[in-house]
Design a protein around this motif. Structure first.
Motif, mmCIF file in Angstrom:
data_model
loop_
_atom_site.group_PDB
_atom_site.id
_atom_site.type_symbol
_atom_site.label_atom_id
_atom_site.label_comp_id
_atom_site.label_asym_id
_atom_site.label_seq_id
_atom_site.Cartn_x
_atom_site.Cartn_y
_atom_site.Cartn_z
ATOM 1 N N TRP A 45 0.847 -1.186 0.000
ATOM 2 C CA TRP A 45 0.000 0.000 0.000
ATOM 3 C C TRP A 45 0.888 1.243 0.000
ATOM 4 O O TRP A 45 1.814 1.353 0.822
ATOM 5 C CB TRP A 45 -0.912 0.041 1.230
ATOM 6 C CG TRP A 45 -2.069 -0.923 1.171
ATOM 7 C CD1 TRP A 45 -2.190 -2.020 0.377
ATOM 8 C CD2 TRP A 45 -3.263 -0.868 1.958
ATOM 9 N NE1 TRP A 45 -3.385 -2.665 0.629
ATOM 10 C CE2 TRP A 45 -4.062 -1.975 1.592
ATOM 11 C CE3 TRP A 45 -3.727 0.002 2.945
ATOM 12 C CZ2 TRP A 45 -5.297 -2.227 2.160
ATOM 13 C CZ3 TRP A 45 -4.962 -0.244 3.520
ATOM 14 C CH2 TRP A 45 -5.741 -1.336 3.129
ATOM 15 N N VAL A 46 0.621 2.171 -0.898
ATOM 16 C CA VAL A 46 1.269 3.487 -0.928
ATOM 17 C C VAL A 46 0.178 4.522 -0.708
ATOM 18 O O VAL A 46 -0.843 4.495 -1.388
ATOM 19 C CB VAL A 46 1.992 3.717 -2.275
ATOM 20 C CG1 VAL A 46 2.609 5.109 -2.329
ATOM 21 C CG2 VAL A 46 3.058 2.646 -2.504
ATOM 22 N N GLN A 47 0.394 5.433 0.261
ATOM 23 C CA GLN A 47 -0.702 6.291 0.701
ATOM 24 C C GLN A 47 -0.294 7.772 0.780
ATOM 25 O O GLN A 47 -0.048 8.316 1.854
ATOM 26 C CB GLN A 47 -1.194 5.817 2.073
ATOM 27 C CG GLN A 47 -1.725 4.383 2.036
ATOM 28 C CD GLN A 47 -2.016 3.855 3.418
ATOM 29 O OE1 GLN A 47 -1.102 3.484 4.146
ATOM 30 N NE2 GLN A 47 -3.273 3.817 3.779
ATOM 31 N N PRO A 48 -0.256 8.453 -0.361
ATOM 32 C CA PRO A 48 0.034 9.893 -0.329
ATOM 33 C C PRO A 48 -1.181 10.685 0.149
ATOM 34 O O PRO A 48 -2.329 10.279 -0.050
ATOM 35 C CB PRO A 48 0.344 10.214 -1.786
ATOM 36 C CG PRO A 48 -0.447 9.207 -2.562
ATOM 37 C CD PRO A 48 -0.434 7.946 -1.726
ATOM 38 N N ARG A 49 -0.925 11.821 0.799
ATOM 39 C CA ARG A 49 -1.990 12.766 1.093
ATOM 40 C C ARG A 49 -2.235 13.601 -0.162
ATOM 41 O O ARG A 49 -1.350 13.744 -1.006
ATOM 42 C CB ARG A 49 -1.596 13.662 2.255
ATOM 43 C CG ARG A 49 -1.421 12.917 3.557
ATOM 44 C CD ARG A 49 -1.011 13.841 4.680
ATOM 45 N NE ARG A 49 -2.052 14.805 5.005
ATOM 46 C CZ ARG A 49 -2.071 15.535 6.125
ATOM 47 N NH1 ARG A 49 -1.104 15.416 7.013
ATOM 48 N NH2 ARG A 49 -3.042 16.377 6.354
#
Length: 236
Positions: free
Chosen positions: A139-143
């Motif tokens: 999982w990659v989770q940028p704002r």
């Protein structure tokens, strides 16, 4: 770097996610790959989505050491992630993993509590059906305000194949079966051989070939092979 729309930026994040997983598939240490990502990122188990490893940015955003999070995983989820987010993930995400093919990414919004002021902020989560042998998910989770930031850093830590980046979304339109047909074509099979291997009629194989030509705008064998090499479909 030219101006990118929000949609183009999201597509680039999807591409990064695919490339990061490919680095792991090629033998790089999964934890080392996650550590390099300049956004919230972690590895998790299929089914329960329990995190097995997270980077430092993940810890900074949650305000907790990862070992502490692991020991009280369900408590962390219920007190940190908005209840509606938890319910939505459990409802739709398993099905999306099953329906999407392994070359396609999935994106959705999570709302996570900021430990500094207890307000929820959005994280755009990018993931994909896994190719990894142990079923581990990345999982990659940028704002949202990360869009446009750290782009050069991400380009340094993934393989920036310009053809693959340019044609990434077009390739993701393919169904699982169309990818199977493309792979067999690239590895020298003709229509009867493809039909035999995939247990399809020859007319169905021809339909898939027509769809491939239309979706990928293939005009020659060279075009087909460029896609096959870019997306690791050629057996060597």
């Amino acid at each position: 770097m030219p101006y990118l729309t929000e949609q183009e930026q999201l597509e680039r994040f999807e591409y990064y996610t695919l490339q990061l997983e490919e680095r792991i598939l090629e033998g790089e240490d999964p934890e080392a790959v996650v550590d390099e990502v300049p956004y919230v990122s972690h590895l998790c188990k299929p089914g329960t989505f329990e995190a097995t490893y997270a980077n430092k940015i993940y810890e900074d955003y949650t305000g907790k050491e990862f070992e502490e999070i692991q020991q009280g995983w369900m408590k962390f989820v219920l007190t940190t992630i908005h209840p509606s987010t938890v319910n939505n993930i459990l409802k739709f995400l398993p099905g999306l993993y099953e329906r999407k093919n392994v070359n396609q990414t999935i994106s959705f919004i999570q709302y996570v509590k900021n430990p500094k002021d207890n307000r929820y902020f959005p994280l755009i989560t990018l993931t994909k059906p896994t190719k990894l042998d142990n079923g581990m998910l990345l999982w990659v989770q940028p704002r949202p305000d990360d869009f446009g930031k750290h782009t050069k850093k991400m380009e340094r830590i993934v393989r920036m194949d310009e053809f693959k980046l340019k044609h990434f979304k077009r390739f993701q339109q393919l169904t699982n079966r169309e990818v199977d047909v493309l792979k067999l074509l690239a590895n020298g099979c003709n229509n009867p051989q493809i039909a035999e291997q995939l247990f399809l009629s020859r007319s169905t194989v021809e339909t898939h070939r027509k769809n491939l030509k239309r979706k990928l705008e293939l005009n020659s064998l060279r075009d087909l092979m460029r896609y096959a090499f870019a997306f690791n479909l050629v057996e060597v």
